[in-house]
Enzyme design. Sequence first.
Site, PDB file in Angstrom:
ATOM      1  N   SER A 129       0.652  -0.768  -0.207  1.00  0.00           N
ATOM      2  CA  SER A 129      -0.236   0.365   0.025  1.00  0.00           C
ATOM      3  C   SER A 129       0.941   1.466  -0.110  1.00  0.00           C
ATOM      4  O   SER A 129       1.815   1.370  -0.830  1.00  0.00           O
ATOM      5  CB  SER A 129      -1.051  -0.131   1.113  1.00  0.00           C
ATOM      6  OG  SER A 129      -1.747   0.695   1.352  1.00  0.00           O
ATOM      7  N   ASP A 222      -9.192  -4.794  -5.908  1.00  0.00           N
ATOM      8  CA  ASP A 222      -8.384  -3.916  -5.229  1.00  0.00           C
ATOM      9  C   ASP A 222      -8.452  -1.773  -6.258  1.00  0.00           C
ATOM     10  O   ASP A 222      -8.243  -1.893  -7.076  1.00  0.00           O
ATOM     11  CB  ASP A 222      -6.916  -3.776  -4.903  1.00  0.00           C
ATOM     12  CG  ASP A 222      -6.046  -2.612  -4.272  1.00  0.00           C
ATOM     13  OD1 ASP A 222      -6.780  -2.144  -3.799  1.00  0.00           O
ATOM     14  OD2 ASP A 222      -5.301  -2.430  -4.431  1.00  0.00           O
ATOM     15  N   HIS A 254      -7.611  -5.071  -1.123  1.00  0.00           N
ATOM     16  CA  HIS A 254      -6.850  -4.600  -0.909  1.00  0.00           C
ATOM     17  C   HIS A 254      -5.871  -5.282  -0.117  1.00  0.00           C
ATOM     18  O   HIS A 254      -6.534  -5.033   1.466  1.00  0.00           O
ATOM     19  CB  HIS A 254      -6.892  -3.192  -0.920  1.00  0.00           C
ATOM     20  CG  HIS A 254      -5.560  -2.521  -0.425  1.00  0.00           C
ATOM     21  ND1 HIS A 254      -3.995  -2.202  -1.428  1.00  0.00           N
ATOM     22  CD2 HIS A 254      -5.076  -1.415   0.475  1.00  0.00           C
ATOM     23  CE1 HIS A 254      -3.719  -1.265  -0.679  1.00  0.00           C
ATOM     24  NE2 HIS A 254      -3.639  -0.997   0.314  1.00  0.00           N
TER      25      HIS A 254
END
Length: 280
Positions: A129, A222, A254
């Site tokens: 991320s 995601d 995600h």
Amino acid sequence: MTVPPSSLSPAGVASRDVVILPETNLSARLYLPQSQVSSTRKLPTIIYFHGGGFIMESPFSSTYHPYTDALSAKSNALIVSVNYSRAPENPLPAAYEDGWSALKWVVQRWDPWLRDHANLDRIYLVGDSLGANLGHHMAMKAGIESLGVRVHGLVLVHPYFWASDVSEEEAKSSDMAEKLWKFSCPMTVGLDDPWINPMADGVGALKKLGCERVLVCLAEKDCLRQRGRVYYEALKKCRWEGVAEIVETEGEDHCFHLFDPESGRAKDFIDQLVSFITRC
């Protein structure tokens, strides 16, 4: 919830906490497979940057500690999981500055585990991320400033990149992405700030990426998936001399591997990371 380090985890890994820069309280958690503690064998060395939007999480959390412990065991690698500064108390670029300080600290072997076990020809920057965003920028900086060693690999897990010009599908998440970015980096020039949009200065800027291999990991559900693919395609088109790979996990969202680590897909995903780190 925080988790303490362990002299021997169920996965067979020793971990301990270290201070990198006392003046800024920059710290890290180190992981070393127990089988290597008494050995002088040089190991692949992973510098890990956790996710959390630059505002939450740490290497010591109940989310990241078990995952990093398992990654160390499965890859037989020494890991330095960086506890970088977080917003809003320390807005960006503080985390980027911490990341670079941590990378230099590793290269200078300031810790006995690093002196005894770190293979500086096999350094990997790994992040998920916004930690992947951080990893990318550390690799870029390593390509511009001399470290004395070359970063071998960069692993971007569901990387947080964005831009003002996004697809119709991405636009559904644009407001959230922009608010998070501006909160973490209040001095930003916007969604085409090079910090969040690696292609803001043109695809050619990526040719300065200071590593030999890149793995971009995507998840089908995601909202950041398309930005990750744009990054991969840009890397392939520019004059960067390394080798880029991409993998996508179907039916997952995600950072799914952190939230359901015992699932079959999560285990398969970690195996893909380990394969990338250990095969070359």
